[in-house]
Enzyme design. Structure first.
Site, short mmCIF file in Angstrom:
data_model
loop_
_atom_site.label_atom_id
_atom_site.label_comp_id
_atom_site.label_asym_id
_atom_site.label_seq_id
_atom_site.Cartn_x
_atom_site.Cartn_y
_atom_site.Cartn_z
N ASP A 49 0.82 -1.20 0.00
CA ASP A 49 0.00 0.00 0.00
C ASP A 49 0.86 1.26 0.00
O ASP A 49 0.56 2.24 -0.67
CB ASP A 49 -0.90 0.04 1.24
CG ASP A 49 -1.97 -1.04 1.16
OD1 ASP A 49 -2.10 -1.65 0.08
OD2 ASP A 49 -2.66 -1.25 2.17
N ALA A 50 1.95 1.21 0.80
CA ALA A 50 2.80 2.39 0.92
C ALA A 50 3.37 2.76 -0.45
O ALA A 50 3.46 3.94 -0.81
CB ALA A 50 3.94 2.13 1.90
N GLU A 130 -10.28 9.36 15.45
CA GLU A 130 -10.47 7.92 15.65
C GLU A 130 -9.45 7.15 14.82
O GLU A 130 -8.87 7.70 13.89
CB GLU A 130 -11.88 7.52 15.21
CG GLU A 130 -12.09 7.78 13.74
CD GLU A 130 -13.48 7.38 13.23
OE1 GLU A 130 -14.14 6.59 13.89
OE2 GLU A 130 -13.87 7.86 12.16
N LYS A 132 -7.95 4.80 12.00
CA LYS A 132 -8.38 4.49 10.63
C LYS A 132 -8.26 2.99 10.42
O LYS A 132 -7.17 2.43 10.36
CB LYS A 132 -7.52 5.23 9.61
CG LYS A 132 -7.98 4.98 8.18
CD LYS A 132 -7.37 6.00 7.22
CE LYS A 132 -7.90 5.79 5.82
NZ LYS A 132 -7.48 4.51 5.22
N ASP A 134 -8.35 -0.66 8.77
CA ASP A 134 -7.87 -1.13 7.48
C ASP A 134 -8.81 -2.22 6.98
O ASP A 134 -8.58 -3.40 7.18
CB ASP A 134 -6.45 -1.67 7.64
CG ASP A 134 -5.66 -1.50 6.37
OD1 ASP A 134 -6.18 -0.90 5.42
OD2 ASP A 134 -4.52 -1.97 6.33
N TYR A 242 -18.48 5.00 11.09
CA TYR A 242 -17.71 6.23 11.24
C TYR A 242 -18.36 7.47 10.64
O TYR A 242 -17.83 8.56 10.80
CB TYR A 242 -16.27 6.08 10.74
CG TYR A 242 -16.11 5.63 9.32
CD1 TYR A 242 -16.56 6.39 8.25
CD2 TYR A 242 -15.46 4.43 9.04
CE1 TYR A 242 -16.39 5.97 6.95
CE2 TYR A 242 -15.28 4.00 7.74
CZ TYR A 242 -15.74 4.77 6.70
OH TYR A 242 -15.57 4.36 5.42
N LYS A 332 -1.48 9.25 8.43
CA LYS A 332 -1.08 7.85 8.35
C LYS A 332 0.10 7.52 9.26
O LYS A 332 1.00 8.33 9.46
CB LYS A 332 -0.68 7.51 6.90
CG LYS A 332 -1.80 7.63 5.91
CD LYS A 332 -2.64 6.36 5.91
CE LYS A 332 -3.26 6.09 4.58
NZ LYS A 332 -2.75 5.06 3.79
N CYS A 426 19.64 -32.10 8.07
CA CYS A 426 19.43 -31.04 9.06
C CYS A 426 20.64 -30.10 9.10
O CYS A 426 21.76 -30.56 9.28
CB CYS A 426 19.21 -31.65 10.45
SG CYS A 426 19.16 -30.40 11.77
N CYS A 429 22.40 -30.60 12.80
CA CYS A 429 23.05 -31.83 13.27
C CYS A 429 23.29 -32.84 12.16
O CYS A 429 23.83 -33.91 12.41
CB CYS A 429 22.21 -32.46 14.38
SG CYS A 429 20.68 -33.20 13.75
N CYS A 444 13.62 -32.40 11.28
CA CYS A 444 14.85 -33.11 11.56
C CYS A 444 14.50 -34.33 12.41
O CYS A 444 13.69 -34.24 13.32
CB CYS A 444 15.79 -32.18 12.32
SG CYS A 444 17.15 -33.04 13.11
N CYS A 450 20.07 -33.39 18.18
CA CYS A 450 20.09 -32.11 17.48
C CYS A 450 20.11 -30.99 18.53
O CYS A 450 19.19 -30.90 19.35
CB CYS A 450 18.87 -31.98 16.58
SG CYS A 450 18.86 -30.47 15.62
O1 JCF Z 1 -11.57 3.82 9.36
C1 JCF Z 1 -11.60 4.18 8.22
N1 JCF Z 1 -11.03 3.47 7.29
C2 JCF Z 1 -12.33 5.43 7.84
C3 JCF Z 1 -12.54 5.76 6.51
C4 JCF Z 1 -12.79 6.26 8.86
C5 JCF Z 1 -13.47 7.42 8.53
O2 JCF Z 1 -13.92 8.19 9.51
C6 JCF Z 1 -13.71 7.76 7.19
C7 JCF Z 1 -13.23 6.92 6.18
C8 JCF Z 1 -13.48 7.28 4.85
C9 JCF Z 1 -14.18 8.42 4.58
N2 JCF Z 1 -14.40 8.89 6.89
C10 JCF Z 1 -14.64 9.22 5.61
C11 JCF Z 1 -15.38 10.43 5.34
#
Ligand code: JCF
Length: 692
Positions: A49-50, A130, A132, A134, A242, A332, A426, A429, A444, A450
């Site tokens: 992702d990065a 809050e 985020k 995944d 959310y 992030k 192994c 050993c 092994c 061993c």
């Molecule tokens: O936790 C999340 N992935 C997350 C995504 C949390 C949020 O409060 C979000 C979001 C994506 C869009 N809020 C929006 C408006």
């Protein structure tokens, strides 16, 4: 090589001459589109992702600098992937936005400043913040309080109808709690797979040689996109709200984001328990830092913190651009996945003899730690990944667990990439290695010799059901091995009082006790001795069955698979483990040494197969304390005579062996008229096994 030129091969500066910028933009778009397809359509991410984020940001920067080059089909102009064939499309009544990212404190401060500027204020800003999650963004539409439809975000305008699948998620209420709800309300949130469920799912998949998920997000996405909702139902998914989409105006909603979510929670929908309201840049930054520290303790994977302007009126004033609101940002954490090169593979021998392939990586920074090793689990996993030495791979570090190689970037395979092969013996050993059919693990066979397995072997040898050396526990064995006092099993019988008393926290008296216990343990039984060798899959019952069946150690050591298969409870796998174990010259030597040191047992012609054993078919229960033998030994002795020993007394019980302080089982036996043997009578029974 920097991460940036792995894909773009170009310069990301904004002052490029325009035709070169056009080329870079096209090349970036091609790469991103390719990865989008793999990620969203095939559920098989090919870069971390990065790395994807970096490509997008690079493209975004180039387009910002050259706005005339922006086209409507650029990946920057949409959010996600096309809906899958097989799901009905859903038009979102209000677009489902995504979030802009801040990758560091400067970018976050810049966001803060932008918002203040737009609002023309110097006052501290109030944010709801809050973690985020995944996972996968989902919209839940409730009509008259009842879940009517669930949809994925899709491209933000058009998503997929996944109602049947979402209905299987246990914490999504099918009906909102309470009578006070708007006629129509859309609750948005994330569907995700908690870490524990993800790990358990992948462990099982690995065992069954099924597809493993690269990360919890793919697991959530893959599970929700099942056309068959029965499959989704078996996946450990959860939902966390959310934000809100449309809300009918027949309900008076609060005017801050945090209060709205509190209302959502009252309706029985989960919101994130980490959610807080903060004031000003400093508090926001502190929340971010503290959540980052807590990140790995959370039961679910997060990749940052979401900050939202708490006042809905101010949100309205700020509005949104193309795909993201101006009033929110995803700040992030450092990425948990990165690209690096697999330079070599070593095989490590674990405490149980399992050979684990370990990836030696070109050191890479992952989530704040330099990673140079990662586990590859086993040969099946290597085959599944299709990984070779020299490959560019994605490594992932989640929490405190060992980093893993989760995917290969095949496009970057060099011509001289080499296959990964199991060593012939192994690496510790040089004993033979074995892989039992149907098992993923190669081991092994040098269990007793061993050095990688030594400690476990000794602990097992001394344990209660093996030679039962009282006082020689795990801690003491750790100390002895650390002090190089014991190398092989037999060494325990050559320890001196000084050796033991010289260890930390060992008084002379307890050292003497250990020596006495060692001496006493030498008088054992064949069953215990076989068990004590720690042969794979040979537990107490199998060991005793072997002893009963063959009567002599020599015969067991020389038995073929076919002959071993005649023993009750011994199947192909156990038979193979036994043959492999005794084929190992090292192991025979250890047995010889132990016998020389005085370990002994009675050997005699076998007590027939169970059927013609003297007490075949009888059932007994043992209770209370016997003064001359442990209950385990009493059980083995009875089993050798064909008796089935169970845990509770019933009318079907033939007799009860009652030692000292026998309690309710004795009473019950007496009430049922079950025959009772005290210790004296029990010993007589063992001598003359007859019930008349
Ligand atoms: O936790 C999340 N992935 C997350 C995504 C949390 C949020 O409060 C979000 C979001 C994506 C869009 N809020 C929006 C408006």
């Amino acid at each position: 090589m920097s991460q940036n030129d792995l894909f773009s091969g170009g310069d990301s500066s904004n002052e490029l001459p325009s035709d070169s910028a056009a080329e870079s933009i096209q090349s970036l778009r091609n790469h991103i589109n390719e990865h989008n397809h793999k990620y969203y359509v095939l559920d098989e991410p090919s870069i971390p992702d990065a790395e994807y984020d970096r490509l997008m940001r690079e493209l975004q920067a180039l387009e910002d600098a050259n706005p005339e080059l922006i086209t409507s089909d650029s990946p920057t102009q949409r959010v996600g992937g096309a809906p899958l064939v097989g799901f009905t499309e859903v038009q979102h009544e209000r677009p489902m936005l995504s979030l802009d990212n801040a990758m560091n404190a400067d970018e976050f401060a810049a966001f803060y400043q932008r918002v203040q500027d737009r609002l023309k204020t110097d006052e501290p800003l109030e944010f709801a913040c809050e973690p985020k999650l995944d996972g996968l963004a989902i919209s839940l539409l409730y009509v008259n309080g009842v879940l009517e439809r669930a949809a994925t975000r899709g491209d933000g305008q058009t998503g997929e109808d996944v109602t049947q699948n979402v209905r299987t998620i246990k914490n999504v209420p099918l009906r909102l709690q309470g009578n006070q709800t708007p006629t129509r309300i859309e609750i948005r949130g994330e569907v995700y797979m908690p870490k524990a469920g993800f790990d358990a799912y992948n462990d099982r998949a690995r065992e069954n040689e099924e597809k493993v998920f690269a990360n919890p997000r793919n697991a959530a996405a893959g599970s929700l996109r099942q056309l068959d909702s029965r499959i989704t139902a078996k996946r450990p998914l959860e939902f966390c709200a959310y934000s809100l989409g449309i809300v009918s105006d027949d309900f008076d909603m609060p005017d801050t984001h945090s209060a709205q979510l509190a209302q959502v929670q009252v309706w029985g929908v989960r919101i994130n328990e980490e959610m807080r309201v903060v004031n000003g840049l400093e508090e926001a930054q502190t929340f971010f830092t503290q959540l980052g520290e807590k990140r790995h303790q959370l039961g679910y994977e997060i990749d940052g913190t979401v900050f939202k302007i708490n006042s809905l009126a101010l949100q309205e004033t700020l509005g949104f651009v193309a795909r993201a609101p101006r009033w929110a940002i995803a700040y992030k954490f450092p990425a948990v996945e990165e690209l690096t090169v697999l330079q070599d593979v070593d095989f490590q021998v674990g405490r149980t003899g399992a050979l684990t392939p370990v990836a030696r990586l070109k050191p890479v920074h992952v989530a704040g730690v330099t990673v140079s090793n990662a586990t590859l689990h086993n040969m099946d996993e290597i085959a599944r990944l299709g990984v070779k030495i020299g490959d560019t791979v994605i490594v992932r570090r989640a929490g405190d667990v060992i980093p893993q190689v989760v995917a290969v970037v095949e496009e970057r395979r060099p011509d001289d990439a080499r296959d990964i092969v199991m060593p012939p013996a192994c690496p510790v050993c040089e004993s033979h290695i074995e892989r039992v059919e149907g098992e993923a693990v190669t081991r092994c066979t040098g269990g007793l010799v061993c050095s990688a397995q030594r400690k476990e072997a000794i602990k097992h040898f001394a344990s209660r059901k093996a030679l039962d050396v009282e006082g020689l526990g795990d801690k003491l064995i750790d100390q002895m091995v650390a002090a190089s006092l014991i190398d092989s099993l037999d060494d325990v019988f050559h320890l001196t009082l000084d050796d033991i008393a010289g260890l930390e926290r060992m008084a002379e008296k307890s050292a003497q006790n250990v020596l006495n216990a060692l001496e006493k343990s030498k008088a054992t039984t064949l069953g215990r001795f076989i068990y004590s060798l720690g042969i794979r899959e040979v537990g107490t019952v199998t060991a005793q069955n072997l002893a009963n069946h063959f009567g002599f150690l020599e015969r067991i050591m020389n038995a073929s698979v076919d002959v071993l298969l005649d023993v009750p409870d011994v199947g192909n796998i156990v038979a193979q483990h036994l043959v492999n174990f005794f084929a190992e010259e090292h192991n025979r030597t250890v047995i010889e040494q132990l016998q020389k040191s005085g370990v002994h047992w009675d050997e005699s012609e076998p007590v027939n197969a169970a059927d013609d054993a003297p007490l075949a078919g009888k059932t007994a229960v043992i209770t209370g304390t016997l003064s001359d033998m442990s209950r385990d030994d009493a059980k083995l002795a009875l089993e050798a005579l064909g008796v089935k020993v169970t845990g509770s007394v019933s009318a079907k019980t033939d007799f009860l062996v009652a030692g000292d302080k026998a309690g309710s089982k004795l009473t019950k036996a007496q009430n049922l008229g079950v025959r009772v043997f005290d210790e004296e009578a029990f010993k007589a029974l063992l001598k003359t096994p007859r019930l008349d």
